[in-house]
Write an enzyme that holds these catalytic residues in place. Sequence first.
Site, PDB file in Angstrom:
ATOM      1  CG  ASP A 218       8.164  11.404  -2.443  1.00 37.63           C
ATOM      2  OD1 ASP A 218       8.792  12.017  -3.320  1.00 37.63           O
ATOM      3  OD2 ASP A 218       7.110  11.860  -1.934  1.00 37.63           O
ATOM      4  CD  GLU A 268      12.414  -9.793   6.039  1.00 34.76           C
ATOM      5  OE1 GLU A 268      11.679  -9.953   5.033  1.00 34.76           O
ATOM      6  OE2 GLU A 268      11.982  -9.388   7.137  1.00 34.76           O
TER       7      GLU A 268
HETATM    8  C1  GLC Z   1       8.968  14.687  -3.703  1.00 28.55           C
HETATM    9  C2  GLC Z   1       8.820  14.416  -5.180  1.00 28.55           C
HETATM   10  C3  GLC Z   1       7.897  15.435  -5.762  1.00 28.55           C
HETATM   11  C4  GLC Z   1       6.558  15.339  -5.060  1.00 28.55           C
HETATM   12  C5  GLC Z   1       6.703  15.475  -3.548  1.00 28.55           C
HETATM   13  C6  GLC Z   1       5.458  15.048  -2.831  1.00 28.55           C
HETATM   14  O1  GLC Z   1       9.636  15.882  -3.456  1.00 28.55           O
HETATM   15  O2  GLC Z   1      10.069  14.392  -5.801  1.00 28.55           O
HETATM   16  O3  GLC Z   1       7.740  15.267  -7.143  1.00 28.55           O
HETATM   17  O4  GLC Z   1       5.692  16.341  -5.534  1.00 28.55           O
HETATM   18  O5  GLC Z   1       7.728  14.657  -3.069  1.00 28.55           O
HETATM   19  O6  GLC Z   1       5.281  13.669  -2.926  1.00 28.55           O
END
Ligand code: GLC
Length: 555
Positions: A218, A268
Amino acid sequence: MTTVIDSEAADHTAEADAATWWRQAAVYQIYPRSFADANGDGIGDLQGIISRVPYLKGLGVDAVWLSPFYPSALADGGYDVDDYRDVDPKIGTLDDFDEMVAALHAADIKLIVDIVPNHSSNRHVWFQQALAAGKGSPERDRYIFRDGLGENGELPPSDWTSMFGGPAWTQVADGQWYLHLFASEQPDFNWDNREVRDDFLTTLRFWCDRGVDGFRVDVAHGCAKKLDDVLPTQAELDEISTTDGNHPIWDRNEVHEIYTEWRQVLNEYDPPRIAVAEAWVASAERRARYASPNELGQAFNFDLLEADFDPEQFREIVSTNLDEAKIAGSSTTWVFSNHDVVRHATRYGLAPLNGRKVKQGREWLLSGGTLPLDVETGLRRARAASLFMLGLPGSAYLYQGEELGLGEVADIPADEHQDPAYFRNPGVDPGRDGCRVPLPWTRDGESFGFGSGGAHLPQPSWFGDRSVEAEDSDPDSTLNLYRRALALREELQAAESLEWVDSPENVLHFRRPNGWEVVTNFSTGPVELPAGRVLISSGPVGDTLPGETTVWLRS
Ligand code: GLC
Ligand code: CA
């Protein structure tokens, strides 16, 4: 023009397959709280996923990407993580997780889990310790704390706004401020801190040891930051280039040190675990760095998701991304829908607005769904586009419900919204709840079969017609189109390349190295159907290829 990629994927030894399964995988994204609810509390859970493994198997996907399932107060749909090495008790336990991994693997489906390194939740034990330990403490150094401006530090360190609107700094009891690029419940980690780095390596190993096959990373482009003593204003920040790796926040060159370390951990394991970056960066070249085999290995490209249903745009995007993936040493990725955007069956049915053909989903949501929407056109184009995508080289990322041709839900009452983007930016950001409404499994009944205890976001009455039950027995349904397409894709899959075939205006035609051909007619009227045996089509096909239809052919 020819785009040819020589690919290791052509090497079909068992060992090579085990290590390269991801290169052309069909990956199905599950947003766990909205997929299936086994215990009837209105929230989807891991047992719900386990109960639907046969469905996923029947659909024919290679892998599941599971959005965050960690303990969370759901200030941002689970992207506010309280504990990276546990399961939210509201949706299951670690035992359930193990059972889910086993069930998926028994069905020959891999599992990719979401990992959220840019920020934790404000309930994370480290953030709680940071608050308690006070100014200048090692505990506070794991996050980004600063004194405020103004005579008594009563003003935030800068005027930055968060990605969800509202200020990006929040003040704590002793007067200091912490940075959060997203909601105030999502304090940003300080990735210069060695403990933070080590802890994430521990987390990676924790889930790899439990059998996960990979990670979706993310906001991968946000972790490394360089914040000088005097911070730029938001207006100045917006003017700083993001093309050279020197922006204070986004896509800094040092971010790659983090993922180089991650790769060592992922390697790993045997086979090496995979990772795919969510990285919103300035160019294909910048994106390729995340996708390098020395780093995460793959990165999302959101180009098709952002494009109109338009042959020129599609062709350009496909060619560019295939070239780019080759440079990166990765395979490319395709996405039309995910948990952050208006579903493509709806986007493609919206009337052109302000010169844009399909990007006006937000405006449509803000109108409460009252701007014109042609549901039939949207679905026809979505089916054509998806069949086009499933014929492309590379990985296809699918979002739960798109296999049903599910549309976006626009009429969620104000007090039932959950997304912070909706609340932090009233009337400007419609939020993302409309694509997160729990799935319809049955034609009618309690929450359309999602669970026995209602649905945590309200489902509209038309959901029944798009349910798994309604579509299961209809040979022409979107569900059966996806099933057939995924099965054929498996059978036909070829080396990662394509060759464009000359075609009339508004038609795209490409051929994979083994003679598998994909033809999409983007116009509304029929065109000549190229020679070959029709294997599958996104709509009825006669002697001609009707408008807004894709076919797969074999010569
Ligand atoms: C990413 C995710 C989204 C989230 C953001 C903050 O863009 O896809 O859903 O709100 O990150 O974590
Ligand atoms: Ca539940």
